[in-house]
Every structure is written in C-alpha cells, then in structure tokens.
Design a protein around this motif. Structure first.
Motif, PDB file in Angstrom:
ATOM      1  N   LEU A  72      33.814  48.981  35.375  1.00 56.89           N
ATOM      2  CA  LEU A  72      33.182  47.662  35.309  1.00 56.89           C
ATOM      3  C   LEU A  72      34.153  46.559  35.708  1.00 56.89           C
ATOM      4  O   LEU A  72      33.763  45.587  36.371  1.00 56.89           O
ATOM      5  CB  LEU A  72      32.640  47.417  33.904  1.00 56.89           C
ATOM      6  N   ALA A  73      35.416  46.682  35.301  1.00 57.98           N
ATOM      7  CA  ALA A  73      36.413  45.663  35.654  1.00 57.98           C
ATOM      8  C   ALA A  73      36.658  45.647  37.166  1.00 57.98           C
ATOM      9  O   ALA A  73      36.809  44.582  37.766  1.00 57.98           O
ATOM     10  CB  ALA A  73      37.722  45.920  34.916  1.00 57.98           C
ATOM     11  N   GLY A  74      36.684  46.831  37.783  1.00 57.88           N
ATOM     12  CA  GLY A  74      36.852  46.886  39.237  1.00 57.88           C
ATOM     13  C   GLY A  74      35.693  46.232  39.954  1.00 57.88           C
ATOM     14  O   GLY A  74      35.878  45.453  40.900  1.00 57.88           O
ATOM     15  N   PHE A  75      34.482  46.527  39.496  1.00 57.32           N
ATOM     16  CA  PHE A  75      33.289  45.935  40.101  1.00 57.32           C
ATOM     17  C   PHE A  75      33.273  44.427  39.900  1.00 57.32           C
ATOM     18  O   PHE A  75      32.988  43.662  40.825  1.00 57.32           O
ATOM     19  CB  PHE A  75      32.048  46.571  39.475  1.00 57.32           C
ATOM     20  N   CYS A  76      33.593  44.005  38.686  1.00 58.38           N
ATOM     21  CA  CYS A  76      33.594  42.578  38.366  1.00 58.38           C
ATOM     22  C   CYS A  76      34.656  41.832  39.171  1.00 58.38           C
ATOM     23  O   CYS A  76      34.396  40.757  39.701  1.00 58.38           O
ATOM     24  CB  CYS A  76      33.836  42.395  36.870  1.00 58.38           C
ATOM     25  N   SER A  77      35.866  42.401  39.271  1.00 58.57           N
ATOM     26  CA  SER A  77      36.949  41.729  39.994  1.00 58.57           C
ATOM     27  C   SER A  77      36.612  41.582  41.477  1.00 58.57           C
ATOM     28  O   SER A  77      36.983  40.577  42.102  1.00 58.57           O
ATOM     29  CB  SER A  77      38.256  42.502  39.820  1.00 58.57           C
ATOM     30  N   ALA A  78      35.912  42.567  42.056  1.00 59.58           N
ATOM     31  CA  ALA A  78      35.530  42.470  43.463  1.00 59.58           C
ATOM     32  C   ALA A  78      34.574  41.300  43.676  1.00 59.58           C
ATOM     33  O   ALA A  78      34.718  40.527  44.630  1.00 59.58           O
ATOM     34  CB  ALA A  78      34.886  43.781  43.918  1.00 59.58           C
ATOM     35  N   HIS A  79      33.582  41.159  42.788  1.00 57.76           N
ATOM     36  CA  HIS A  79      32.635  40.052  42.904  1.00 57.76           C
ATOM     37  C   HIS A  79      33.320  38.710  42.643  1.00 57.76           C
ATOM     38  O   HIS A  79      33.058  37.724  43.337  1.00 57.76           O
ATOM     39  CB  HIS A  79      31.475  40.256  41.928  1.00 57.76           C
ATOM     40  N   MET A  80      34.191  38.677  41.648  1.00 55.39           N
ATOM     41  CA  MET A  80      34.892  37.437  41.342  1.00 55.39           C
ATOM     42  C   MET A  80      35.832  37.034  42.473  1.00 55.39           C
ATOM     43  O   MET A  80      36.002  35.839  42.761  1.00 55.39           O
ATOM     44  CB  MET A  80      35.681  37.588  40.038  1.00 55.39           C
ATOM     45  N   SER A  81      36.466  38.011  43.121  1.00 56.47           N
ATOM     46  CA  SER A  81      37.359  37.709  44.246  1.00 56.47           C
ATOM     47  C   SER A  81      36.601  37.007  45.360  1.00 56.47           C
ATOM     48  O   SER A  81      37.074  36.021  45.932  1.00 56.47           O
ATOM     49  CB  SER A  81      37.994  39.004  44.780  1.00 56.47           C
ATOM     50  N   GLU A  82      35.416  37.523  45.677  1.00 54.66           N
ATOM     51  CA  GLU A  82      34.605  36.900  46.718  1.00 54.66           C
ATOM     52  C   GLU A  82      34.126  35.516  46.289  1.00 54.66           C
ATOM     53  O   GLU A  82      34.036  34.591  47.102  1.00 54.66           O
ATOM     54  CB  GLU A  82      33.413  37.798  47.040  1.00 54.66           C
ATOM     55  N   THR A  83      33.827  35.364  45.007  1.00 52.70           N
ATOM     56  CA  THR A  83      33.407  34.061  44.488  1.00 52.70           C
ATOM     57  C   THR A  83      34.538  33.039  44.617  1.00 52.70           C
ATOM     58  O   THR A  83      34.318  31.905  45.076  1.00 52.70           O
ATOM     59  CB  THR A  83      32.990  34.182  43.005  1.00 52.70           C
TER      60      THR A  83
END
Length: 220
Positions: free
Chosen positions: A96-107
């Motif tokens: 979940l942290a990997g998925f979340c960090s990928a979305h947050m990076s793009e944000t």
C-alpha cells in the motif's frame, strides 16, 4: 436462546477492536510514508538528473498501473518465493505504501510543474538557495494544489486496507467476517464495518476540506 446484535457485539468486541486498531495503524503508516516518499519522488521527477528522473518515472508508472490487490499478493507471496520472508502485516504496508507513494509522487510533480516559472526565477534573482526556494516559494504554493488529490488518495488507501484480509491481516473486514462466521448476522455486522469506514473516511474528507479552505486561493 435467541441471539441479539448487542450480545454478539460484546462477544466479538476485542476482535473487532483489534481490527479497528490495525486498520487505523496501517492507514496512518501508509499515508505518512506516501506523503514523505511522494514529496521526494515529486522533486526527483522535476529536478533530478535525467537517469534518476527516468527511473523515478518508471517506478511511478509501473506501480500506478498495477492493481493494489496484485501488489499485495506479490509483496506477500512473490517476495517469499524470492527468499524475502515478511509478515502479512509488513507485506500489506509495503504494497500500500508503494502504491500510495507512486500516486503522491505524481501529485507533487504536477503541483510543482503548475507553479509559474517566474516564481522560481524571481526567487533565484533575490539569491535564494534551492532549499530556500522550495521551502518559502514552491512548497506553500504547491500545498494549495496538493491537498484535494492527496486527501482523495488517503481515502483510497483506507479503503485499500480491506484487501489485506486476503493475506490474513486482521483488519476490520477480516474481524467482521470471522464474527459473521460465528453468528450469521450478516447485515448487522457488515453495517457496523460500513459505519466504521464511513466515519473514518468522512473525517479525512472534512480535514481535507478544512485544509483546502485554509490554504486555497479562494477563501469561503
């Protein structure tokens, strides 16, 4: 003797409480890691050397393109086959942290790119270092753009914790399912789980609305 909802709820209170605590713990850990890693990832996507930008872009695109459930199953079963043995709890947090960090990076990348170049040039002209430009110029303006999508991602991560029951993490959903397996009160206990998720996500949404008003361009 006829079973009652309150009676069964009292019997299952410790299991459900543990599920509530686990869900909140994992959600908090994932969101915090996602925000920190996302800020770093966003900066690397914009200001990193070209090889770093390419690797970061690959990381972001790959993880954003893989379903969360697949990431969870790979983190738990796939890593074990590669000789990396971690607990179900840790595997869930990693996925979940990997998925979340990928979305947050793009944000974060989108928020930083949306700031007019003139702002950065003006900061350079008055002699601010990169760290000073980021802290005093870029971050305050980016925060106004980051809040809405970041809150949306946080809510999705809370809902994503329900998938961890598949690998045996005792979250709200698994605790609820175990309780239902004993008393067959499907509607009552699924409604209880729904209420918990609604309250948690509604609280996050209200916090997001507050910060959006606090930092937004238009005050209302």
């Amino acid at each position: 003797m006829q079973r009652t909802y309150l009676g069964e709820l009292m019997k299952a209170k410790w299991s459900l409480l543990q599920g509530f605590i686990t869900t909140m713990e994992i959600s908090a850990i994932v969101i915090v890691i996602g925000l920190i890693a996302g800020m770093i990832g966003g900066l690397l996507l914009v200001y990193g050397p070209k090889p770093v930008r390419l690797l970061m872009r690959l990381y972001v695109d790959v993880l954003r393109g893989i379903p969360v459930l697949v990431l969870i199953l790979f983190s738990y079963y796939g890593l074990a086959l590669l000789g990396v043995n971690i607990s179900a709890y840790t595997a869930g947090v990693v996925a979940l942290a990997g998925f979340c960090s990928a979305h947050m990076s793009e944000t974060f990348r989108g928020a930083i790119d949306s700031i007019p170049v003139g702002q950065t040039e003006a900061a350079k002209a008055i002699g601010l270092t990169f760290q000073q430009r980021f802290v005093y110029v870029l971050l305050p303006q980016a925060a106004r753009r980051i809040v809405p999508p970041a809150i949306n991602t946080a809510v999705e991560m809370v809902k994503g914790t329900t998938l961890l029951s598949i690998i045996g993490v005792l979250d709200v959903l698994l605790a609820t399912q175990q309780t239902i397996a004993r008393n067959y009160m499907v509607i009552e206990f699924y409604a209880t789980a729904m209420l918990f998720y609604f309250v948690l996500n509604f609280t996050l949404s209200r916090m997001g609305a507050y910060f959006e008003r606090r930092f937004g361009f238009i005050r209302y």
